[in-house]
Design an enzyme around this catalytic site. Structure first.
Site, mmCIF file in Angstrom:
data_model
loop_
_atom_site.group_PDB
_atom_site.id
_atom_site.type_symbol
_atom_site.label_atom_id
_atom_site.label_comp_id
_atom_site.label_asym_id
_atom_site.label_seq_id
_atom_site.Cartn_x
_atom_site.Cartn_y
_atom_site.Cartn_z
ATOM 1 N N LYS A 49 9.044 -42.023 18.402
ATOM 2 C CA LYS A 49 7.883 -41.281 18.894
ATOM 3 C C LYS A 49 6.602 -41.780 18.226
ATOM 4 C CE LYS A 49 8.601 -37.578 15.510
ATOM 5 N NZ LYS A 49 8.801 -36.124 15.296
ATOM 6 N N ARG A 146 9.505 -23.420 14.760
ATOM 7 C CA ARG A 146 8.689 -24.359 15.518
ATOM 8 C C ARG A 146 9.302 -24.369 16.906
ATOM 9 N NH1 ARG A 146 7.560 -30.539 13.571
ATOM 10 N NH2 ARG A 146 9.748 -30.695 14.155
ATOM 11 N N TYR A 267 -21.781 -44.078 -0.330
ATOM 12 C CA TYR A 267 -22.472 -42.851 0.063
ATOM 13 C C TYR A 267 -22.430 -41.782 -1.022
ATOM 14 C CZ TYR A 267 -22.988 -44.107 5.022
ATOM 15 O OH TYR A 267 -23.352 -44.688 6.208
ATOM 16 N N MET A 326 -16.825 -45.389 7.437
ATOM 17 C CA MET A 326 -16.203 -45.582 8.747
ATOM 18 C C MET A 326 -15.571 -46.967 8.911
ATOM 19 S SD MET A 326 -17.802 -45.186 12.576
ATOM 20 C CE MET A 326 -18.140 -43.444 12.394
#
Length: 387
Positions: A49, A146, A267, A326
């Site tokens: 998956k 679940r 940053y 990013m």
């Protein structure tokens, strides 16, 4: 068009990629064979998956099929449709089950829905009444809360003499919620519940264990095991050495710069250099699935105050400095000899020399998320067993 077009050789895209991923399909196949051995008398399926845990459904599915896997598990029907091309005579189970509008995909591609709720069960019964027999599996909840038919409802269904004869699951399965923690007493509680379910559905194959459960021992194996993360070289049991690494992620160094002691990096100026440093600015960031939580500093959401992740180059572990951004991440390569690292070289983000589980822990997450978060910009190279 320039005069260079006819004279320059075509580049190898892998060799010039900003970020690249090597997938060792031989290691993948070996890991599946290892899980076959560990599964004892049970057959071992292959869970593919999420695009084979981010590594490529087509190539990984083909390698596992050629290694001998004949039972596969996917999450959604579209994955099953894709896999059918590469696994022509395998049983392909779809863990999310079936919903109205998907019938033609299941029937045309011979996919096996895993019925996981009363709503799906009612819909499946109506399909069988109209169109005749088709294999399915039944998911029973033994404590996860679940997916899965409630435990009591599953036992009632097994004893219901009025259920259609055409409803005959080929597999009954459940899932352990704490298999990665062998000492948890909840594993035994789920085992006891599933043994009761297995007895109620006498004569039908049963499956309880994914990767972690396989390591709990033979009583957890039943007829079919479902290894997933272990196949891809991830850590399936907390603190246990994974199987062979399968994936190696690398990123190109775009620039090496000198930075003065006392200056700040990235940053927010969250990291101040304590010494004169050489910094490698590397072409990878959170847009590539290299999580911001891996940052060397300035990430308040990461629990525990850990120092962040490392990369690997020329035999050296090099720390991330400041925040992952990013598209760019900065590594401190001050302790790597100058002649050993230069712009254009590649830093290993995770792989044989920088364990996936260690990198994931630095981000406060798990290898599953690291692999399935890989972005679209990775140029991929698959190493086949015969190479």
């Amino acid at each position: 068009m320039t005069d260079f077009d006819d004279t320059l050789p075509a580049p190898d895209e892998f060799d010039i990629a900003p970020v690249r991923l090597t997938v060792d399909l031989g290691a993948l196949a070996d890991n599946w064979r290892d899980m076959v051995r560990r599964s004892g008398k049970a057959r071992a399926a292959a869970v593919v998956k999420a695009d084979a845990y981010g590594l490529g459904l087509e190539d990984c599915g083909t390698a596992l099929y050629e290694a001998g896997a004949r039972d596969f598990f996917v999450a959604v029907v579209q994955e099953g449709v894709t896999l059918r091309t590469y696994a022509p005579d395998a049983r392909i189970f779809v863990l999310s089950g079936i919903w109205p509008g998907q019938e033609s995909l299941f029937f045309e591609h011979d996919l096996v829905p895993v019925i996981a709720s009363e709503e799906q069960l009612a819909f499946w019964m109506s399909l069988l009444a109209e169109g005749g027999d088709h294999p399915c599996a039944l998911h029973v909840d033994t404590g996860f809360n679940r997916l899965g038919l409630p435990f009591a409802d599953a036992l009632a269904l097994a004893k219901d003499v009025s259920r259609p004869a055409s409803f005959s699951p080929v597999l009954v399965l459940s899932h352990l919620h704490s298999g990665d923690t062998p000492s948890s007493p909840l594993n035994k509680a789920q085992l006891d519940a599933f043994q009761e379910v297995s007895a109620a559905f006498d004569g039908i194959e049963t499956s309880l264990s994914a990767s972690a459960g396989i390591f709990l021992g033979p009583e957890y194996h039943f007829d079919l095991t479902r290894p997933g993360i272990a196949l891809y070289g991830g850590e399936s049991v907390n603190g246990m050495q994974p199987l062979r690494p399968v994936a190696k992620a690398e990123a190109r160094i775009l620039q090496i710069r000198e930075a003065a002691a006392g200056s700040t990096v990235s940053y927010g100026a969250t990291h101040q250099l304590s010494r004169r440093s050489r910094l490698a600015v590397v072409s990878v960031g959170y847009a590539d699935g290299y999580l911001r939580a891996l940052s060397g500093s300035g990430v308040p959401l990461r629990a525990g105050g850990t120092s962040g992740a490392y990369g690997y180059i020329d035999g050296h572990r090099v720390p991330i400095i400041g925040r992952v951004t990013m598209d760019l991440t900065i590594f401190d390569v001050t302790d790597v000899p100058e002649r050993a690292v230069r712009a254009g070289d590649y830093i290993q983000l995770f792989g044989p020399d920088m364990p996936l589980a260690e990198v994931a822990r630095a981000a406060g997450t798990i290898g599953y998320e690291m692999l399935t978060s890989l972005g679209l910009r990775y140029e991929r190279r698959y190493i086949y067993p015969e190479e």
